[in-house]
Enzyme design. Sequence first.
Site, PDB file in Angstrom:
ATOM      1  CB  SER A 151       3.083  -4.086 -16.268  1.00 49.41           C
ATOM      2  OG  SER A 151       4.597  -3.418 -16.642  1.00 49.41           O
ATOM      3  CB  ALA A 199      -1.197  -0.157   0.912  1.00 44.20           C
ATOM      4  CB  SER A 259       5.071  -7.153  -8.400  1.00 47.81           C
ATOM      5  OG  SER A 259       5.945  -7.684  -9.056  1.00 47.81           O
ATOM      6  CB  ALA A 271      -0.420   0.668  -3.113  1.00 44.70           C
ATOM      7  CB  VAL A 316       3.771   4.982 -13.645  1.00 41.26           C
ATOM      8  CG1 VAL A 316       2.388   5.595 -12.453  1.00 41.26           C
ATOM      9  CG2 VAL A 316       2.766   3.610 -13.699  1.00 41.26           C
ATOM     10  CE  LYS A 331       4.269  -6.879 -12.760  1.00 38.43           C
ATOM     11  NZ  LYS A 331       2.837  -6.403 -11.609  1.00 38.43           N
ATOM     12  NE  ARG A 386       9.779  -5.649   0.846  1.00 37.19           N
ATOM     13  CZ  ARG A 386      10.399  -6.266   0.181  1.00 37.19           C
ATOM     14  NH1 ARG A 386      11.536  -5.296   0.646  1.00 37.19           N
ATOM     15  NH2 ARG A 386      10.640  -6.443  -0.671  1.00 37.19           N
ATOM     16  N   GLY A 424       3.135   2.019  -1.761  1.00 39.18           N
ATOM     17  CA  GLY A 424       4.063   2.327  -3.502  1.00 39.18           C
ATOM     18  C   GLY A 424       3.373   3.379  -3.876  1.00 39.18           C
ATOM     19  CG  LEU A 450       5.159  -9.642  -1.715  1.00 40.80           C
ATOM     20  CD1 LEU A 450       5.548  -8.936  -3.461  1.00 40.80           C
ATOM     21  CD2 LEU A 450       3.174 -10.046  -1.718  1.00 40.80           C
TER      22      LEU A 450
END
Length: 351
Positions: free
Chosen positions: A132, A15, A89, A20, A198, A171, A39, A17, A68
């Site tokens: 992606s 979250a 990711s 995110a 992005v 990906k 994390r 990121g 993860l």
Amino acid sequence: MTINNSTQTVLVTGANGYVASWLVKYLLEDGFTVNATVRDKSNQDKVGHLMILGEQHPGKLELFNADLLNDGDFDAPMKGCGIVFHTASPFIVRGLKDPQKELIEPALKGTRSVLDSVNRTDSVKRVVLTSSVVAIFSDNQEAQSQPNGTFTEAVWNTTSSIDRQPYNYSKTLAEKEAWKIVEAQERWNLVVMNPGLVLGPSLAKSSASTSLSTMLEIMDGTLRTGAPDLAFPAVDVRDVATAHIRGAVNEAANGRHILVTESITVMQIAKAIHKALPGKCKLPLWQVPKIIVWLIAPLSGLTRDFVRRNVGYPIKFDNQRAIKELNMDFMPIDESVVSHAKQILDDGLLK
């Protein structure tokens, strides 16, 4: 699937990121209750901006620690959630020492870990996965084999490997694994977002995103003596977050969605910045012929194989599915570039 924002709890993985964080912000503004995994929720530098969002929406945001690579870490934060946004990711393109450990395992095992938790959580009805466009293609050269030189959601990346374009490979593997897992059950469905590069402002002051490093190289003089004729399929971070939410709440949404406004070259990015912020950055002065880029590639951190397959090739993507199914009205990409550049300057990230 009926969505009532005021009573719906959703989970956002990774979250803190770049994408995110905007997703969390928009979900809270739309009335959702958000469980967010990170994390280390005690790391103020990483989650401070999320804490601010939580203060602005009391009782609506809860942070959870989750890794993860740890099976079961997502069970507790997923409890009671109707929608899961899996964005977490690793995004590393350069400087890889062990692609298997740094990219493949986190992407693949992370997808399995999150979706195994989904299979154990009866409340979940939909998963929105951040994939992606590199799960669609590996190198710009491949556009030449597509009808009208344009990629669609029907295309899969079949040329990347752990030795060539390992990020693209990770990906692709992760998305394919997600489709394999969803097809093995009938309770929940999967909607996938395939964004390009992005761009746009970050909610955190400093970001480790590859988008930021790309912009810095263009702005800080690294490419002052010349830029390659390299095109990126690009999209605004705010559009990507919006598309995720629309993919979650639109009952008819399904399958993959290309999120690309248009393709833009390094020099086009530089010109947009120069026009809006003249004299503020050490921008590229000219476009370097491909043969020179190929010759000096090893000195600039590129492989000659990458230059051969990517420099000088235009690339296009069909975004009509996102426009029609998700009602997307993509921001002009120059606006995304300039807002990104302004934040880099305002945050003092340019040396």
